[in-house]
Design a protein around this motif. Structure first.
Motif, PDB file in Angstrom:
ATOM      1  N   ARG A 103       0.844  -1.192   0.000  1.00 31.46           N
ATOM      2  CA  ARG A 103       0.000   0.000   0.000  1.00 31.46           C
ATOM      3  C   ARG A 103       0.877   1.240   0.000  1.00 31.46           C
ATOM      4  NH1 ARG A 103      -1.595   2.383   5.282  1.00 31.46           N
ATOM      5  NH2 ARG A 103      -2.781   4.280   4.805  1.00 31.46           N
ATOM      6  N   THR A 104       0.576   2.176  -0.884  1.00 31.50           N
ATOM      7  CA  THR A 104       1.295   3.448  -0.927  1.00 31.50           C
ATOM      8  C   THR A 104       0.710   4.376   0.126  1.00 31.50           C
ATOM      9  OG1 THR A 104       1.739   3.196  -3.294  1.00 31.50           O
ATOM     10  CG2 THR A 104       1.965   5.396  -2.356  1.00 31.50           C
ATOM     11  N   VAL A 105       1.503   4.668   1.151  1.00 31.16           N
ATOM     12  CA  VAL A 105       1.017   5.497   2.249  1.00 31.16           C
ATOM     13  C   VAL A 105       1.046   6.970   1.855  1.00 31.16           C
ATOM     14  CG1 VAL A 105       1.360   6.122   4.665  1.00 31.16           C
ATOM     15  CG2 VAL A 105       1.832   3.785   3.897  1.00 31.16           C
ATOM     16  N   CYS A 106       2.169   7.414   1.249  1.00 27.92           N
ATOM     17  CA  CYS A 106       2.312   8.826   0.893  1.00 27.92           C
ATOM     18  C   CYS A 106       3.522   8.977  -0.020  1.00 27.92           C
ATOM     19  CB  CYS A 106       2.466   9.696   2.145  1.00 27.92           C
ATOM     20  SG  CYS A 106       3.936   9.281   3.126  1.00 27.92           S
ATOM     21  N   GLU A 107       3.765  10.235  -0.431  1.00 24.93           N
ATOM     22  CA  GLU A 107       4.963  10.615  -1.167  1.00 24.93           C
ATOM     23  C   GLU A 107       5.860  11.435  -0.233  1.00 24.93           C
ATOM     24  OE1 GLU A 107       5.890  10.045  -4.405  1.00 24.93           O
ATOM     25  OE2 GLU A 107       4.165   8.754  -4.813  1.00 24.93           O
ATOM     26  N   PHE A 108       7.153  11.104  -0.223  1.00 25.73           N
ATOM     27  CA  PHE A 108       8.092  11.799   0.653  1.00 25.73           C
ATOM     28  C   PHE A 108       9.333  12.134  -0.167  1.00 25.73           C
ATOM     29  CE2 PHE A 108      10.774  11.585   4.754  1.00 25.73           C
ATOM     30  CZ  PHE A 108      10.478  12.902   5.052  1.00 25.73           C
ATOM     31  N   HIS A 109       9.564  13.439  -0.365  1.00 21.08           N
ATOM     32  CA  HIS A 109      10.675  13.899  -1.202  1.00 21.08           C
ATOM     33  C   HIS A 109      10.592  13.256  -2.594  1.00 21.08           C
ATOM     34  CE1 HIS A 109      12.312  15.917   2.234  1.00 21.08           C
ATOM     35  NE2 HIS A 109      12.584  14.792   2.889  1.00 21.08           N
ATOM     36  N   ASP A 110       9.396  13.274  -3.144  1.00 21.70           N
ATOM     37  CA  ASP A 110       9.122  12.772  -4.499  1.00 21.70           C
ATOM     38  C   ASP A 110       9.343  11.260  -4.648  1.00 21.70           C
ATOM     39  OD1 ASP A 110       8.530  15.361  -5.350  1.00 21.70           O
ATOM     40  OD2 ASP A 110      10.620  15.776  -5.856  1.00 21.70           O
TER      41      ASP A 110
ATOM     42  N   ASN B 125       3.985  -2.794   3.779  1.00 19.74           N
ATOM     43  CA  ASN B 125       3.797  -4.176   3.348  1.00 19.74           C
ATOM     44  C   ASN B 125       4.130  -5.111   4.512  1.00 19.74           C
ATOM     45  OD1 ASN B 125       3.204  -6.330   1.717  1.00 19.74           O
ATOM     46  ND2 ASN B 125       4.798  -5.921   0.200  1.00 19.74           N
ATOM     47  N   ILE B 126       3.911  -6.407   4.287  1.00 16.49           N
ATOM     48  CA  ILE B 126       4.204  -7.436   5.285  1.00 16.49           C
ATOM     49  C   ILE B 126       5.251  -8.371   4.703  1.00 16.49           C
ATOM     50  CG2 ILE B 126       3.282  -9.328   6.682  1.00 16.49           C
ATOM     51  CD1 ILE B 126       0.569  -7.968   6.527  1.00 16.49           C
ATOM     52  N   GLY B 127       6.336  -8.589   5.432  1.00 13.29           N
ATOM     53  CA  GLY B 127       7.395  -9.481   4.979  1.00 13.29           C
ATOM     54  C   GLY B 127       7.545 -10.674   5.899  1.00 13.29           C
ATOM     55  N   PRO B 128       8.577 -11.472   5.689  1.00 13.27           N
ATOM     56  CA  PRO B 128       8.801 -12.656   6.542  1.00 13.27           C
ATOM     57  C   PRO B 128       9.000 -12.319   8.011  1.00 13.27           C
ATOM     58  CG  PRO B 128      10.184 -12.721   4.566  1.00 13.27           C
ATOM     59  CD  PRO B 128       9.579 -11.364   4.615  1.00 13.27           C
ATOM     60  N   TYR B 129       9.478 -11.090   8.303  1.00 12.21           N
ATOM     61  CA  TYR B 129       9.752 -10.710   9.683  1.00 12.21           C
ATOM     62  C   TYR B 129       8.721  -9.739  10.240  1.00 12.21           C
ATOM     63  CZ  TYR B 129      14.174 -12.621   8.084  1.00 12.21           C
ATOM     64  OH  TYR B 129      15.140 -13.435   7.536  1.00 12.21           O
ATOM     65  N   GLY B 130       7.616  -9.520   9.527  1.00 10.51           N
ATOM     66  CA  GLY B 130       6.563  -8.664  10.031  1.00 10.51           C
ATOM     67  C   GLY B 130       6.329  -7.444   9.154  1.00 10.51           C
ATOM     68  N   PRO B 131       5.464  -6.515   9.600  1.00 12.34           N
ATOM     69  CA  PRO B 131       5.156  -5.314   8.825  1.00 12.34           C
ATOM     70  C   PRO B 131       6.370  -4.397   8.701  1.00 12.34           C
ATOM     71  CG  PRO B 131       3.504  -5.713  10.534  1.00 12.34           C
ATOM     72  CD  PRO B 131       4.644  -6.622  10.823  1.00 12.34           C
ATOM     73  N   TYR B 132       6.439  -3.687   7.567  1.00 12.75           N
ATOM     74  CA  TYR B 132       7.558  -2.785   7.347  1.00 12.75           C
ATOM     75  C   TYR B 132       7.142  -1.664   6.406  1.00 12.75           C
ATOM     76  CZ  TYR B 132       8.118  -5.103   2.793  1.00 12.75           C
ATOM     77  OH  TYR B 132       7.904  -5.595   1.527  1.00 12.75           O
ATOM     78  N   LEU B 133       7.972  -0.610   6.386  1.00  9.88           N
ATOM     79  CA  LEU B 133       7.838   0.487   5.432  1.00  9.88           C
ATOM     80  C   LEU B 133       9.040   0.453   4.505  1.00  9.88           C
ATOM     81  CD1 LEU B 133       6.675   3.435   7.745  1.00  9.88           C
ATOM     82  CD2 LEU B 133       5.245   1.995   6.277  1.00  9.88           C
ATOM     83  N   LYS B 134       8.805   0.761   3.241  1.00  6.51           N
ATOM     84  CA  LYS B 134       9.869   0.771   2.252  1.00  6.51           C
ATOM     85  C   LYS B 134       9.966   2.166   1.643  1.00  6.51           C
ATOM     86  CE  LYS B 134      11.310  -1.348  -2.131  1.00  6.51           C
ATOM     87  NZ  LYS B 134      10.935  -2.315  -3.197  1.00  6.51           N
ATOM     88  N   TYR B 135      11.200   2.689   1.634  1.00 10.02           N
ATOM     89  CA  TYR B 135      11.436   4.018   1.074  1.00 10.02           C
ATOM     90  C   TYR B 135      12.796   4.021   0.396  1.00 10.02           C
ATOM     91  CZ  TYR B 135      12.398   9.041   0.840  1.00 10.02           C
ATOM     92  OH  TYR B 135      12.727  10.301   0.415  1.00 10.02           O
TER      93      TYR B 135
END
Length: 367
Positions: free
Chosen positions: A175-182, A188-198
């Protein structure tokens, strides 16, 4: 002895040998008084099966994997829980609803590693499985109260708190939460739990900050700023924080398959739960105390070696290797051969020829 072994093997029932007779399973389930459901140990872990059900007449017995969370908490294993798990398996999971985009069924299932969603029915094209957060089902089903409600089919989804809207959201990840510095911030959810990707970098999403479906823009930007943008550089992959240094080695906080843990040399210790959200706040002395407790008396000693007490003992040098018979022969004959030979090479060749002739004479004498 062979006859005794053969007799014992014939007297052993393999299904009874694999069965785990836990005290809580000695009484039958209130909802399944006529069914005897057993817990068995197989090559890939625990599984559930109705006792007496066999593969006669080509019919394969129905089995359900025991989630790892339940396997780690024996107090949660009851006849009602096992019966509900097996019932959910026999009914191909619990139908939550249909996806609004394509009308395909969404089912909630319990697997070996916990609860998950199946989008589409078994055998259909493009059927996919989707992970759920670890706290849903307690990292493998530990928090699933399958025995509550009117049967497994009606209680499983409501107990986990998963609505059709939530299920559609989990299936639609990332899920795209927002835009940060373009650049987008993805949840998302990975093997080790929820995470944010930037910017192709990942940071864990603490439970206290929300989940992947509800985390807002302000929270996501703060987590990304603290955990990615302002994070100290130079940390190896998988290392979340450096607590300090003890005895020449760093005390690290790492992220593993079953959560955060402390690492010092080859000693691993489970991370205290109160520092899960901010592992860098763990005091070094508290971390060192946990490591020493885990390692025992060997925590401060290098692995595989004994410490020498007192001063080191000065030993004499080892004796030189004794000369061979050929070298003794060369030392004796070299002055005689050197008078006739012109170079060092000719001396060596003459000595070798003389040694070979001596060896041949010796062989003749033995014959």
């Amino acid at each position: 002895l062979a006859a005794q072994v053969e007799r014992v093997e014939k007297s052993i029932d393999s299904s009874e040998a694999r069965r785990a007779d836990l005290p809580a399973l000695m009484t039958k389930s209130e909802d399944n008084e006529e069914d005897d459901i057993g817990l068995f140990i197989g090559p890939w872990g625990g599984y559930i099966q109705r006792v007496g059900e066999s593969s006669d007449q080509g019919k394969k017995p129905t089995t359900a994997n025991l989630p790892q969370g339940l396997a780690a908490d024996l107090s949660a294993i009851t006849p009602d829980v096992l019966g509900a798990l097996l019932s959910a398996r026999e009914k191909d999971g619990v139908l939550i609803g249909t996806h609004p985009d394509d009308g395909r069924n969404i089912r909630l299932k319990i697997g070996r590693y916990g609860a998950y969603l199946q989008w589409g029915d078994q055998g259909e094209d493009d059927t996919t499985n989707h992970s759920l957060p670890k706290d849903i089902g307690g990292s493998g089903g530990r928090n699933i109260d399958l025995a509550s409600g009117d049967g497994a089919s009606s209680s499983l989804g409501t107990t986990l708190g998963i609505s059709l809207e939530d299920a559609v959201g989990y299936i639609g990840l990332p899920r795209t939460v927002c835009e940060f510095h373009d650049l987008p911030v993805l949840a998302n959810i990975g093997p080790y739990g929820p995470y944010l990707k930037y910017n192709n970098t990942f940071v864990s999403l603490p439970k206290a900050e929300g989940d992947v479906l509800t985390v807002d823009e302000e929270t996501a930007k703060r987590i990304v700023t603290e955990g990615i943008i302002n994070k100290p550089s130079g940390l190896p992959r998988g290392v979340l924080a450096e607590i300090g240094e003890k005895e020449g080695s760093k005390v690290l906080v790492k992220d593993g398959r079953f959560g955060m843990y402390l690492n010092w040399k080859r000693v691993n210790v489970k991370m205290p739960p109160e520092y899960q959200d901010k592992p860098e706040d763990l005091p070094l002395e508290e971390a060192w105390s946990l490591i020493q407790t885990k390692a025992g008396s060997t925590a401060s000693q290098p692995r595989g070696g004994r410490k020498t007490r007192g001063k080191s003992i000065d030993l004499p040098p080892p004796p030189k290797r004794p000369l061979s018979a050929y070298l003794h022969f060369c030392a004796e004959k070299r002055p005689e051969v050197a008078e006739k030979a012109g170079s060092l090479g000719e001396v060596s060749k003459a000595l070798a020829a003389m040694w070979a002739e001596t060896a041949t004479k010796g062989e003749r004498g033995r014959k």
